[in-house]
Design a protein around this motif. Structure first.
Motif, mmCIF file in Angstrom:
data_model
loop_
_atom_site.group_PDB
_atom_site.id
_atom_site.type_symbol
_atom_site.label_atom_id
_atom_site.label_comp_id
_atom_site.label_asym_id
_atom_site.label_seq_id
_atom_site.Cartn_x
_atom_site.Cartn_y
_atom_site.Cartn_z
ATOM 1 N N HIS A 141 -0.846 -6.005 0.458
ATOM 2 C CA HIS A 141 -1.753 -6.453 0.505
ATOM 3 C C HIS A 141 -2.051 -7.697 0.218
ATOM 4 O O HIS A 141 -1.995 -8.552 -0.513
ATOM 5 N N GLN A 182 -10.295 -7.994 6.097
ATOM 6 C CA GLN A 182 -9.388 -9.407 4.811
ATOM 7 C C GLN A 182 -10.330 -9.767 3.961
ATOM 8 O O GLN A 182 -11.596 -10.106 4.760
ATOM 9 N N HIS A 238 0.700 -1.327 0.403
ATOM 10 C CA HIS A 238 -0.048 0.121 -0.097
ATOM 11 C C HIS A 238 0.848 1.490 -0.074
ATOM 12 O O HIS A 238 1.588 1.661 0.685
ATOM 13 N N TRP A 289 -9.837 -1.307 3.187
ATOM 14 C CA TRP A 289 -8.945 -0.173 4.281
ATOM 15 C C TRP A 289 -10.026 1.013 4.071
ATOM 16 O O TRP A 289 -10.559 1.997 2.808
ATOM 17 N N GLN A 308 -5.796 -1.591 6.587
ATOM 18 C CA GLN A 308 -6.815 -2.463 6.623
ATOM 19 C C GLN A 308 -7.328 -2.202 7.408
ATOM 20 O O GLN A 308 -7.421 -2.977 8.879
#
Length: 415
Positions: A175, A219, A165, A211, A216
């Protein structure tokens, strides 16, 4: 005579060496500025071709050109997806290539784009991108990388890539829940494309699901990400190809007056011209300084020859006693000046090409600029010839002074 001149310089090798070094540095600066300027211009000019307009958020045209094509700097804002769709459907637009920047992979920029990138992006003399291995991406989580990325990171087809990111060289936000599979490696282009990781726009959207504010919060699995809406909300910029290049100015004016949001449309050639115009003042200043350095080097040689002349009066008198006439002494001093200048030019070129060869990989690695130093151009040969001629002319003054020395003049020096 040539052998005598070499031996004479060798007997004063310390002062002669310093004089050669001074001339070499002046040649290095004067020719180096010209060569680097020419090479960088060529490198910039061959990065993009066949594109009629580049469209981005409202900013200066140089800034838009640098971040969208050369991956240098960052955009001031994004373009909404709705504006992109509206402009691409305008009459006369043959194709568009969306560009979305922001993330990175081990220091290399990640570019979100579409399959049209591989069809329409051209560089050099209308050369299209070619794949050295594999194929273009067709799935959300597939990636195609440039030749430099593959070479530096040692990737092979089928390897997994984790996107980081942000655009920094180091990132602790990965990520890693949504890896990409490498399906293609592009052939070398000598442009920033070689240093880019290409993924699809929906892939770039997918990795940012869950995000918020750069962190984040959730998931996702690839299956869950595919089920979400992956239509982009914004782009960094896009390239435009027209059915007829005559339409470029009209469409540029229309986009610059676009009311839904502030946009800029630039002509790549005009933006490059403005970039060179801005740099020309600095180039002239550096060339002016380099010219003065050449003059200083030649004056240093003149000072060395004149200062050494008094110490060499006995040597010159002995040469006269051995049968050398005033013309021989004149020729000897002139030849020494010519040799000093020639050796300085040769050493300067040697240092210059050494620096260029050392800097070329660094420029390509950090900026994607291909520096391929070739032999000096005709203009550079003329410049070197002028320096050599100036060196010979400079040597005429001590040569004329030696011409006037008589045999008794050298023999009557008191120790």
């Amino acid at each position: 005579m040539l052998s005598l001149a070499f031996k004479s310089l060798w007997s004063r090798r310390l002062t002669a060496g310093l004089t050669v070094l001074a001339i070499a540095i002046s040649v290095l600066l004067l020719v180096g500025v010209n060569k680097v300027r020419t090479e960088l211009k060529d490198s910039f000019a061959r990065t993009i071709s066949g594109t009629d307009l580049i469209v981005g958020a409202r900013s200066g045209q140089i800034n838009l050109l640098l971040y969208s094509v050369f991956r240098i700097g960052n955009p001031t804002n994004n373009i909404s997806w709705e504006s992109y769709q509206r402009i691409r459907q305008q009459k006369g637009v043959a194709w568009t290539v969306p560009l979305s920047l922001g993330d990175s992979h081990q220091g290399y920029r990640v570019l979100g784009t579409s399959e049209d990138y591989f069809r329409h992006y051209a560089y050099g003399r209308q050369q299209s991108l070619e794949l050295a291995n594999g194929r273009p991406f067709t799935d959300t989580f597939e990636a195609v990388i440039g030749a430099e990325v593959a070479r530096q990171l040692g990737y092979q087809l089928g390897d997994e890539l984790i996107i980081a990111h942000g655009a920094g060289n180091t990132s602790f936000s990965l990520h890693d829940d949504l890896p990409f599979t490498l399906v293609g490696i592009l052939a070398p282009t000598g442009t920033p494309v070689d240093r880019t990781v290409h993924i699809r726009l929906d892939g770039l959207e997918a990795i940012h699901l869950g995000w918020q504010s750069g962190r984040q919060t959730q998931q996702l699995t690839p299956t869950e990400a595919r089920q979400a809406s992956l239509e982009p909300e914004a782009l960094t910029a896009f390239l435009v190809g027209l059915e007829n290049r005559v339409l470029a100015f009209g469409l540029q004016r229309s986009i610059n007056n676009y009311r839904a949001e502030p946009l800029s449309a630039i002509l790549p050639g005009a933006a490059l011209h403005e970039l060179w115009s801005m740099m020309s003042l600095a180039e002239q200043a550096i060339a002016f300084i380099a010219l003065f350095v050449v003059v200083a080097g030649l004056l240093g040689m003149l000072t060395t020859l004149l200062a050494g002349l008094s110490a060499r009066r006995r040597e010159l008198a002995i040469l006269r006693a051995l049968g050398a006439g005033p013309r021989h002494l004149f020729a000897l001093l002139t030849l020494e000046a010519a040799l000093l200048t020639l050796l300085g030019i040769g050493l300067g070129l040697l240092i210059l090409y050494g620096i260029l060869l050392a800097a070329a990989p660094l420029l390509q690695a950090h900026y994607g600029l291909l520096l391929t130093p070739g032999l000096p151009t005709m203009d550079e040969w003329r410049l070197l010839a002028a320096i050599w001629g100036a060196g010979i002319i400079t040597g005429l003054l001590p040569a004329a002074q030696a011409f006037r020395y008589s045999l008794n003049d050298g023999m009557s020096i008191k120790q």
